[in-house]
Design a protein around this motif. Structure first.
Motif, short mmCIF file in Angstrom:
data_model
loop_
_atom_site.label_atom_id
_atom_site.label_comp_id
_atom_site.label_asym_id
_atom_site.label_seq_id
_atom_site.Cartn_x
_atom_site.Cartn_y
_atom_site.Cartn_z
N ILE A 85 39.07 108.13 121.91
CA ILE A 85 38.90 109.40 121.21
C ILE A 85 37.42 109.65 120.91
CG2 ILE A 85 39.40 110.61 119.06
CD1 ILE A 85 42.17 109.43 119.17
N GLY A 86 36.72 108.63 120.66
CA GLY A 86 35.30 108.75 120.34
C GLY A 86 34.96 107.76 119.25
N MET A 87 33.72 107.35 119.23
CA MET A 87 33.38 106.28 118.30
C MET A 87 31.98 106.48 117.76
SD MET A 87 33.29 102.28 119.18
CE MET A 87 31.75 101.49 118.87
N LYS A 88 31.87 106.27 116.49
CA LYS A 88 30.57 106.12 115.85
C LYS A 88 30.49 104.65 115.46
CE LYS A 88 29.67 110.66 114.94
NZ LYS A 88 28.63 111.38 115.46
N VAL A 89 29.32 104.08 115.50
CA VAL A 89 29.17 102.64 115.31
C VAL A 89 29.53 102.20 113.90
CG1 VAL A 89 27.52 100.74 115.36
CG2 VAL A 89 27.48 102.45 117.15
N ALA A 90 29.00 102.86 112.89
CA ALA A 90 29.22 102.43 111.51
C ALA A 90 30.71 102.48 111.11
CB ALA A 90 28.38 103.26 110.55
N PRO A 91 31.44 103.57 111.38
CA PRO A 91 32.87 103.55 111.02
C PRO A 91 33.66 102.48 111.77
CG PRO A 91 32.16 105.79 111.39
CD PRO A 91 31.03 104.91 111.80
N TYR A 92 33.29 102.22 113.02
CA TYR A 92 33.99 101.19 113.78
C TYR A 92 33.82 99.82 113.13
CZ TYR A 92 35.24 98.04 117.56
OH TYR A 92 35.81 97.04 118.30
N ILE A 93 32.60 99.49 112.78
CA ILE A 93 32.34 98.19 112.16
C ILE A 93 33.01 98.09 110.80
CG2 ILE A 93 30.52 96.72 111.20
CD1 ILE A 93 28.72 97.72 113.48
N ILE A 94 32.92 99.15 110.02
CA ILE A 94 33.51 99.13 108.67
C ILE A 94 35.02 99.02 108.73
CG2 ILE A 94 33.86 100.52 106.59
CD1 ILE A 94 30.97 101.55 107.04
N VAL A 95 35.67 99.85 109.54
CA VAL A 95 37.14 99.85 109.61
C VAL A 95 37.66 98.52 110.14
CG1 VAL A 95 39.11 100.89 110.80
CG2 VAL A 95 37.38 102.35 109.76
N ASN A 96 37.13 98.06 111.25
CA ASN A 96 37.62 96.80 111.81
C ASN A 96 37.25 95.60 110.95
OD1 ASN A 96 39.10 97.74 113.96
ND2 ASN A 96 37.38 97.68 115.37
N GLY A 97 36.10 95.66 110.29
CA GLY A 97 35.72 94.58 109.38
C GLY A 97 36.66 94.49 108.18
N ILE A 98 37.01 95.63 107.61
CA ILE A 98 37.93 95.64 106.47
C ILE A 98 39.31 95.16 106.89
CG2 ILE A 98 39.16 97.17 104.87
CD1 ILE A 98 36.53 98.72 104.56
N ILE A 99 39.78 95.62 108.03
CA ILE A 99 41.10 95.18 108.52
C ILE A 99 41.09 93.67 108.78
CG2 ILE A 99 42.80 95.39 110.37
CD1 ILE A 99 41.92 98.31 110.68
N LEU A 100 40.02 93.16 109.37
CA LEU A 100 39.93 91.72 109.64
C LEU A 100 39.90 90.91 108.35
CD1 LEU A 100 39.69 89.63 111.92
CD2 LEU A 100 37.22 89.84 111.73
N LEU A 101 39.20 91.38 107.34
CA LEU A 101 39.17 90.67 106.06
C LEU A 101 40.53 90.73 105.35
CD1 LEU A 101 35.63 91.69 104.79
CD2 LEU A 101 36.38 89.47 105.67
N ILE A 102 41.22 91.84 105.44
CA ILE A 102 42.56 91.93 104.86
C ILE A 102 43.51 90.97 105.57
CG2 ILE A 102 44.58 93.45 104.57
CD1 ILE A 102 42.57 95.73 104.06
N TYR A 103 43.38 90.88 106.89
CA TYR A 103 44.17 89.91 107.66
C TYR A 103 43.89 88.49 107.19
CZ TYR A 103 45.42 86.96 111.64
OH TYR A 103 45.92 85.96 112.43
N ALA A 104 42.62 88.17 107.00
CA ALA A 104 42.26 86.82 106.54
C ALA A 104 42.82 86.54 105.15
CB ALA A 104 40.74 86.66 106.54
N ILE A 105 42.82 87.52 104.27
CA ILE A 105 43.38 87.34 102.93
C ILE A 105 44.87 87.08 103.00
CG2 ILE A 105 43.89 88.56 100.78
CD1 ILE A 105 41.13 89.91 101.07
N PHE A 106 45.60 87.84 103.81
CA PHE A 106 47.04 87.63 103.96
C PHE A 106 47.35 86.24 104.50
CE2 PHE A 106 47.91 92.39 104.17
CZ PHE A 106 48.58 92.40 102.95
N GLU A 107 46.64 85.84 105.54
CA GLU A 107 46.91 84.53 106.13
C GLU A 107 46.56 83.40 105.16
OE1 GLU A 107 48.91 85.09 108.25
OE2 GLU A 107 48.11 85.13 110.26
N TYR A 108 45.47 83.56 104.42
CA TYR A 108 45.10 82.57 103.42
C TYR A 108 46.18 82.48 102.34
CZ TYR A 108 42.46 80.36 99.65
OH TYR A 108 42.06 79.52 98.65
N GLY A 109 46.70 83.62 101.93
CA GLY A 109 47.76 83.63 100.93
C GLY A 109 49.02 82.95 101.42
#
Length: 115
Positions: A85-109
């Motif tokens: 669809i289209g990509m800007k660099v900052a939103p890509y890094i922020i969105v995927n970074g937040i999702i990855l950290l949430i994933y890590a929190i769930f797995e740690y829990g």
């Protein structure tokens, strides 16, 4: 926690091939390297959790794998949207970074609840 080295290697190779797929699909764009590295990293993290790691307790193992599959699908949808669809660099890094950290929190829990 019991890692399976063969399945971890297979997971990383699958993630690398999918990252290359995103690179090939967006090869003319100026962000294709970022998209391929980001998708490879996120796919590797979730595929290792899905295939390469097993927990001793059955209920914890099922939860661990289900959360990994859900986040794999979430990363797949996110990378497809940003790639086609289209990509800007900052939103890509922020969105995927937040999702990855949430994933890590769930797995740690999940790991902490079965210990």
């Amino acid at each position: 926690m019991k890692p399976n080295i063969f399945l971890i290697i297979v997971s990383v190779l699958i993630a690398a091939l999918s990252g290359y797929g995103f690179y090939a699909a967006n090869s003319g764009e100026n962000f294709c390297i970022l998209l391929s590295l980001g998708s490879g990293l996120t796919f590797a993290a979730t595929l290792i959790g899905t295939l390469g790691i097993g927990l001793k307790e059955r209920a914890g193992n099922v939860n661990f794998k289900i959360v990994s599959v859900i986040f794999f699908m979430l990363f797949l949808i996110s990378n497809l949207l940003f790639g086609f669809i289209g990509m800007k660099v900052a939103p890509y890094i922020i969105v995927n970074g937040i999702i990855l950290l949430i994933y890590a929190i769930f797995e740690y829990g999940i790991i902490k609840t079965i210990e």
